[in-house]
Design a protein around this motif. Structure first.
Motif, PDB file in Angstrom:
ATOM      1  N   ASP A 124       6.911   3.655   8.161  1.00  0.00           N
ATOM      2  CA  ASP A 124       6.593   2.399   8.846  1.00  0.00           C
ATOM      3  C   ASP A 124       5.960   2.598  10.225  1.00  0.00           C
ATOM      4  O   ASP A 124       4.821   2.173  10.464  1.00  0.00           O
ATOM      5  N   GLU A 125       6.702   3.218  11.119  1.00  0.00           N
ATOM      6  CA  GLU A 125       6.285   3.266  12.522  1.00  0.00           C
ATOM      7  C   GLU A 125       4.902   3.873  12.741  1.00  0.00           C
ATOM      8  O   GLU A 125       4.107   3.312  13.510  1.00  0.00           O
ATOM      9  N   PRO A 126       4.530   4.971  12.092  1.00  0.00           N
ATOM     10  CA  PRO A 126       3.192   5.530  12.328  1.00  0.00           C
ATOM     11  C   PRO A 126       2.066   4.628  11.840  1.00  0.00           C
ATOM     12  O   PRO A 126       0.922   4.804  12.225  1.00  0.00           O
ATOM     13  N   PHE A 127       2.399   3.654  10.987  1.00  0.00           N
ATOM     14  CA  PHE A 127       1.377   2.809  10.378  1.00  0.00           C
ATOM     15  C   PHE A 127       1.445   1.363  10.863  1.00  0.00           C
ATOM     16  O   PHE A 127       0.753   0.486  10.351  1.00  0.00           O
ATOM     17  N   ASP A 136       0.825  -1.214   0.000  1.00  0.00           N
ATOM     18  CA  ASP A 136       0.000   0.000   0.000  1.00  0.00           C
ATOM     19  C   ASP A 136       0.855   1.258   0.000  1.00  0.00           C
ATOM     20  O   ASP A 136       0.367   2.358   0.226  1.00  0.00           O
ATOM     21  N   LEU A 137       2.155   1.091  -0.267  1.00  0.00           N
ATOM     22  CA  LEU A 137       3.068   2.215  -0.358  1.00  0.00           C
ATOM     23  C   LEU A 137       3.147   2.653  -1.815  1.00  0.00           C
ATOM     24  O   LEU A 137       3.401   1.843  -2.716  1.00  0.00           O
ATOM     25  N   LYS A 138       2.924   3.937  -2.074  1.00  0.00           N
ATOM     26  CA  LYS A 138       2.888   4.460  -3.443  1.00  0.00           C
ATOM     27  C   LYS A 138       3.774   5.694  -3.543  1.00  0.00           C
ATOM     28  O   LYS A 138       3.734   6.557  -2.662  1.00  0.00           O
ATOM     29  N   LEU A 139       4.560   5.773  -4.616  1.00  0.00           N
ATOM     30  CA  LEU A 139       5.475   6.897  -4.816  1.00  0.00           C
ATOM     31  C   LEU A 139       5.360   7.376  -6.259  1.00  0.00           C
ATOM     32  O   LEU A 139       5.438   6.586  -7.202  1.00  0.00           O
ATOM     33  N   ASP A 140       5.174   8.686  -6.421  1.00  0.00           N
ATOM     34  CA  ASP A 140       5.077   9.296  -7.746  1.00  0.00           C
ATOM     35  C   ASP A 140       6.333  10.124  -7.994  1.00  0.00           C
ATOM     36  O   ASP A 140       6.487  11.221  -7.444  1.00  0.00           O
ATOM     37  N   PRO A 141       7.274   9.629  -8.817  1.00  0.00           N
ATOM     38  CA  PRO A 141       8.520  10.362  -9.057  1.00  0.00           C
ATOM     39  C   PRO A 141       8.297  11.725  -9.711  1.00  0.00           C
ATOM     40  O   PRO A 141       9.072  12.651  -9.480  1.00  0.00           O
ATOM     41  N   VAL A 187       6.669  -8.392   1.861  1.00  0.00           N
ATOM     42  CA  VAL A 187       5.937  -9.344   2.712  1.00  0.00           C
ATOM     43  C   VAL A 187       5.485  -8.683   4.002  1.00  0.00           C
ATOM     44  O   VAL A 187       4.437  -8.996   4.557  1.00  0.00           O
ATOM     45  N   HIS A 188       6.273  -7.738   4.502  1.00  0.00           N
ATOM     46  CA  HIS A 188       5.968  -7.092   5.770  1.00  0.00           C
ATOM     47  C   HIS A 188       5.164  -5.805   5.566  1.00  0.00           C
ATOM     48  O   HIS A 188       5.471  -4.757   6.099  1.00  0.00           O
ATOM     49  N   MET A 189       4.136  -5.919   4.729  1.00  0.00           N
ATOM     50  CA  MET A 189       3.214  -4.831   4.495  1.00  0.00           C
ATOM     51  C   MET A 189       1.915  -5.130   5.243  1.00  0.00           C
ATOM     52  O   MET A 189       1.678  -6.259   5.638  1.00  0.00           O
ATOM     53  N   PRO A 190       1.054  -4.133   5.430  1.00  0.00           N
ATOM     54  CA  PRO A 190      -0.221  -4.405   6.078  1.00  0.00           C
ATOM     55  C   PRO A 190      -0.984  -5.496   5.364  1.00  0.00           C
ATOM     56  O   PRO A 190      -1.060  -5.512   4.126  1.00  0.00           O
ATOM     57  N   ASN A 191      -1.500  -6.442   6.102  1.00  0.00           N
ATOM     58  CA  ASN A 191      -2.299  -7.534   5.567  1.00  0.00           C
ATOM     59  C   ASN A 191      -1.528  -8.420   4.595  1.00  0.00           C
ATOM     60  O   ASN A 191      -2.110  -9.111   3.756  1.00  0.00           O
ATOM     61  N   GLY A 192      -0.190  -8.367   4.695  1.00  0.00           N
ATOM     62  CA  GLY A 192       0.636  -9.244   3.855  1.00  0.00           C
ATOM     63  C   GLY A 192       0.571  -8.912   2.369  1.00  0.00           C
ATOM     64  O   GLY A 192       0.773  -9.778   1.537  1.00  0.00           O
ATOM     65  N   GLN A 193       0.291  -7.660   1.997  1.00  0.00           N
ATOM     66  CA  GLN A 193       0.190  -7.292   0.610  1.00  0.00           C
ATOM     67  C   GLN A 193       1.525  -7.496  -0.078  1.00  0.00           C
ATOM     68  O   GLN A 193       2.588  -7.324   0.502  1.00  0.00           O
ATOM     69  N   VAL A 230       4.404  10.868  -1.866  1.00  0.00           N
ATOM     70  CA  VAL A 230       4.407   9.503  -1.338  1.00  0.00           C
ATOM     71  C   VAL A 230       3.155   9.303  -0.494  1.00  0.00           C
ATOM     72  O   VAL A 230       2.736  10.210   0.240  1.00  0.00           O
ATOM     73  N   TRP A 231       2.565   8.110  -0.609  1.00  0.00           N
ATOM     74  CA  TRP A 231       1.391   7.768   0.197  1.00  0.00           C
ATOM     75  C   TRP A 231       1.571   6.403   0.837  1.00  0.00           C
ATOM     76  O   TRP A 231       2.140   5.493   0.233  1.00  0.00           O
ATOM     77  N   ARG A 232       1.106   6.275   2.067  1.00  0.00           N
ATOM     78  CA  ARG A 232       0.929   4.967   2.701  1.00  0.00           C
ATOM     79  C   ARG A 232      -0.585   4.791   2.793  1.00  0.00           C
ATOM     80  O   ARG A 232      -1.251   5.482   3.551  1.00  0.00           O
ATOM     81  N   GLY A 233      -1.123   3.910   1.963  1.00  0.00           N
ATOM     82  CA  GLY A 233      -2.576   3.802   1.867  1.00  0.00           C
ATOM     83  C   GLY A 233      -3.128   5.098   1.305  1.00  0.00           C
ATOM     84  O   GLY A 233      -2.662   5.608   0.286  1.00  0.00           O
ATOM     85  N   ASP A 234      -4.097   5.678   1.984  1.00  0.00           N
ATOM     86  CA  ASP A 234      -4.696   6.934   1.542  1.00  0.00           C
ATOM     87  C   ASP A 234      -4.030   8.157   2.161  1.00  0.00           C
ATOM     88  O   ASP A 234      -4.400   9.293   1.858  1.00  0.00           O
ATOM     89  N   GLN A 235      -3.061   7.944   3.043  1.00  0.00           N
ATOM     90  CA  GLN A 235      -2.444   9.056   3.757  1.00  0.00           C
ATOM     91  C   GLN A 235      -1.130   9.467   3.099  1.00  0.00           C
ATOM     92  O   GLN A 235      -0.234   8.648   2.896  1.00  0.00           O
ATOM     93  N   GLU A 236      -1.010  10.745   2.766  1.00  0.00           N
ATOM     94  CA  GLU A 236       0.217  11.233   2.163  1.00  0.00           C
ATOM     95  C   GLU A 236       1.294  11.395   3.229  1.00  0.00           C
ATOM     96  O   GLU A 236       1.023  11.810   4.355  1.00  0.00           O
ATOM     97  N   VAL A 237       2.526  11.047   2.860  1.00  0.00           N
ATOM     98  CA  VAL A 237       3.674  11.104   3.766  1.00  0.00           C
ATOM     99  C   VAL A 237       4.648  12.158   3.244  1.00  0.00           C
ATOM    100  O   VAL A 237       5.008  12.155   2.069  1.00  0.00           O
ATOM    101  N   SER A 238       5.082  13.044   4.124  1.00  0.00           N
ATOM    102  CA  SER A 238       6.028  14.093   3.748  1.00  0.00           C
ATOM    103  C   SER A 238       7.453  13.606   3.937  1.00  0.00           C
ATOM    104  O   SER A 238       7.814  13.116   5.012  1.00  0.00           O
ATOM    105  N   LEU A 239       8.277  13.737   2.889  1.00  0.00           N
ATOM    106  CA  LEU A 239       9.676  13.315   2.949  1.00  0.00           C
ATOM    107  C   LEU A 239      10.583  14.427   2.445  1.00  0.00           C
ATOM    108  O   LEU A 239      10.186  15.228   1.593  1.00  0.00           O
ATOM    109  N   THR A 240      11.811  14.463   2.952  1.00  0.00           N
ATOM    110  CA  THR A 240      12.814  15.367   2.399  1.00  0.00           C
ATOM    111  C   THR A 240      13.256  14.817   1.041  1.00  0.00           C
ATOM    112  O   THR A 240      12.959  13.667   0.688  1.00  0.00           O
ATOM    113  N   ALA A 241      13.993  15.615   0.299  1.00  0.00           N
ATOM    114  CA  ALA A 241      14.447  15.199  -1.028  1.00  0.00           C
ATOM    115  C   ALA A 241      15.308  13.937  -0.946  1.00  0.00           C
ATOM    116  O   ALA A 241      15.164  13.013  -1.754  1.00  0.00           O
TER     117      ALA A 241
END
Length: 232
Positions: A202-205, A131-136, A223-229, A141-152
């Motif tokens: 990872d940790e917040p989710f 459920d981790l998604k990244l748009d170059p 393998v270590h994704m939510p629900n084994g995705q 970046v999103w974890r599921g439906d929640q956007e995650v803020s990252l440095t460059a």
């Protein structure tokens, strides 16, 4: 080799069709994006030539739709303007190459042959691992439906690991791809950024996707994704 040409300028479409057929290609032509969409989804093509600005579904949207549907047929995008932004948008939407009008027919054929040699390889515009998604293109970046803020730098590290999801990556490999060959700092900087990244993705989710492999390096483990995705 069967080629689809989506081009609304009848003169250009006919000229490209005649030229490619003289080179031994089988060529289908669509004069608008809607017909192009139908033909692209109903027939197996070895490559496509899409004009960016066509009536109906434009080339940008058609390219993005095909990639989202898992169609990895090589795409050469024709752009009328040749501006940097236009060319970048074509590539970000999943095109493999672009050619600005007016173009050299010799170059068109050469680029098509290069794409055909490369073949159909999965090259998603948006990376997904579980459920981790990244748009170059947009640096989001999103974890599921929640956007995650990252440095460059955090973003670059995550992108590299997502492109190699499941592989064990050494510190040296990470430094080579995420930093550069002139980096002369402490290699342990990788540990610092991996730790920072875990705290973001990872940790917040409640996930454990970013793994440390003792004496070897790090791995983004689908393998270590939510629900084994699994990786998609």
């Amino acid at each position: 080799m069967r080629i689809l040409v989506v081009e609304d300028d009848l003169h250009v479409a006919r000229a490209v069709k005649r030229g490619l057929e003289a080179e031994g290609f089988a060529v289908d032509v669509a004069l608008n994006g809607d017909d192009g969409r139908w033909m692209a989804t109903e027939n197996p093509y070895d490559a496509m030539v899409l004009d960016l600005m066509v009536p109906g579904v434009n080339g940008d949207v058609l390219c993005a739709e095909l990639r989202a549907a898992g169609n990895w047929t090589p795409i050469l995008m024709l752009t009328a303007h040749g501006s940097i932004d236009t060319e970048a948008r074509a590539l970000d939407n999943g095109a493999d190459d672009f050619l600005a009008k007016p173009f050299s027919y010799v170059v068109l054929v050469a680029r098509l042959r290069a794409l055909l040699r490369r073949g159909q390889q999965k090259r998603p515009a948006v990376l997904k691992v579980g459920d981790l998604k990244l748009d170059p293109a947009t640096h989001r970046v999103w974890r599921g439906d929640q956007e995650v803020s990252l440095t460059a730098r955090q973003f670059s590290l995550l992108e590299f690991m997502m492109r190699r999801a499941g592989d064990v990556l050494s510190k040296a490999e990470i430094l080579e791809h995420v930093w550069d060959f002139t980096f002369e700092g402490d290699p342990n900087i990788v540990e610092v950024y991996v730790r920072q990244l875990r705290k973001r993705i990872d940790e917040p989710f409640g996930c454990q996707s970013l793994q440390t492999v003792r004496l070897a390096g790090y791995r983004l483990d689908p393998v270590h994704m939510p629900n084994g995705q699994k990786t998609t």
